[in-house]
Design a protein around this motif. Sequence first.
Motif, short mmCIF file in Angstrom:
data_model
loop_
_atom_site.label_atom_id
_atom_site.label_comp_id
_atom_site.label_asym_id
_atom_site.label_seq_id
_atom_site.Cartn_x
_atom_site.Cartn_y
_atom_site.Cartn_z
N SER A 143 15.97 -32.78 38.76
CA SER A 143 15.20 -33.27 37.61
C SER A 143 13.73 -32.86 37.72
CB SER A 143 15.32 -34.79 37.49
OG SER A 143 14.77 -35.44 38.61
N SER A 147 11.91 -30.54 34.88
CA SER A 147 10.70 -31.01 34.21
C SER A 147 9.58 -29.97 34.26
CB SER A 147 10.20 -32.31 34.84
OG SER A 147 11.13 -33.35 34.67
N GLN A 151 9.10 -24.96 28.78
CA GLN A 151 9.87 -25.67 27.76
C GLN A 151 10.86 -24.78 27.04
OE1 GLN A 151 7.64 -27.98 24.97
NE2 GLN A 151 6.89 -29.42 26.51
N GLN A 154 14.08 -24.81 29.12
CA GLN A 154 14.65 -26.07 29.60
C GLN A 154 16.01 -26.37 28.98
OE1 GLN A 154 11.59 -28.97 28.80
NE2 GLN A 154 10.78 -28.88 30.87
N SER A 155 16.08 -26.29 27.65
CA SER A 155 17.34 -26.65 26.98
C SER A 155 18.43 -25.63 27.28
CB SER A 155 17.12 -26.75 25.47
OG SER A 155 16.75 -25.51 24.93
N VAL A 207 14.42 -37.26 34.55
CA VAL A 207 13.23 -36.53 34.10
C VAL A 207 12.37 -37.45 33.24
CG1 VAL A 207 14.46 -34.33 34.14
CG2 VAL A 207 14.31 -35.61 31.99
N ASP A 208 11.15 -37.00 32.94
CA ASP A 208 10.28 -37.78 32.07
C ASP A 208 10.80 -37.71 30.63
OD1 ASP A 208 8.48 -35.56 30.51
OD2 ASP A 208 8.99 -34.91 32.53
N THR A 211 10.32 -34.35 28.61
CA THR A 211 11.27 -33.29 28.98
C THR A 211 12.64 -33.58 28.39
OG1 THR A 211 10.08 -32.84 31.04
CG2 THR A 211 12.35 -32.09 30.91
N GLU A 212 13.08 -34.83 28.53
CA GLU A 212 14.40 -35.20 27.98
C GLU A 212 14.46 -34.95 26.48
OE1 GLU A 212 16.37 -39.03 26.28
OE2 GLU A 212 15.58 -39.43 28.27
N ASN A 214 12.63 -32.95 24.62
CA ASN A 214 12.58 -31.53 24.30
C ASN A 214 13.95 -30.88 24.46
OD1 ASN A 214 11.25 -28.81 23.96
ND2 ASN A 214 11.99 -28.59 26.06
N ILE A 215 14.64 -31.20 25.57
CA ILE A 215 15.94 -30.61 25.84
C ILE A 215 16.96 -31.06 24.80
CG2 ILE A 215 17.90 -30.65 27.46
CD1 ILE A 215 15.85 -30.61 29.73
#
Length: 334
Positions: A143, A147, A151, A154-155, A207-208, A211-212, A214-215
């Motif tokens: 995680s 993070s 970005q 990330q996904s 994760v923060d 980040t969550e 965004n993904i």
Amino acid sequence: MAKELTGKQKAAILLVSLGPSISAEIFKHLDDDEIEELTLEIANMRKVENNTKDDVLNEFYQVLQAKDYINSGGIGYAKEVLEKALGSEKAESILNKLTATLQVRPFDSIRKTDPAQLLNFIQGEHPQTIALVLAYLDSDHASQVVSALPQEIQSDVAKRIALMDRTSPDIIKQVEDVLERKMSSLVTNEYASAGGIQAIVDILNNVDRGTEKNILDELDEKDPELAEEIKKRMFVFEDITILNDKAVQLVLRQVETHDVALALKTASEDVEELIYRNMSQRAAEMLKEDIEYMGPVRLREVEEAQQRIVGIIRSLEDSGEIVIARGGESEVVV
């Protein structure tokens, strides 16, 4: 003779030989199915000859020694020592038993690397390579890396972890050779399992929130079905106990009473206590009556009601009305 016994029978003999106190400690590390199977095996056990018991204990000791050899010097070292001590045939038999149950996981040295260093190590790699490496890390470690990834990938990495099932050992070996020139992990001829939806759920739960979000937002656009499946597993109904009283009261104001009654049908005592504590005495009494008069209901209906409540909780979190602690945070605020 021990050779004629099944693995379960040997395990049962071992537990009986070790005594109830030690066996009880071992049971703490087994799942419910394993405990049930071993309990039945022990219950059905007849008198065991002393030489059979000695054979089982000796085999267990040899396997433990082999594991220590692998941990200290690798599979090659373990094989060399065991062959000298026991002969080639016996050594091979012990190592085969170990590799069937004790999988030395790939990327062992990477798991000991600081997340910041690991990020520098892998962030220039293809997202599939990053996903493969992260899938073999513990969720806390992975995680932190997710993070810190750019970005825009990330996904993509999250999706690849979620859709990952089994990876050829040849592929794993190639990645290991590129990332760790001196790595000597054991990779069996079987396919190694890693990744999957639960793997990415465990990572995202650590994760923060930024980040969550965004993904999941990216996945909503690219693969909405996968995104929905991940969301369902990220916060389950029983997790409501991590909310404070103000948050629970806010949730209850937006939930249908019938859904609460259904949801509590299979809820733990902790969840029941939390719900009733955050209602007026009259409302709590009426809810208990509703549950009593409801009678038997389909489990599917209960799960659907619980999922509707989870949906409301996530909606309140998305709007910023409640905040669920994640990524190492220790408090829930409203």
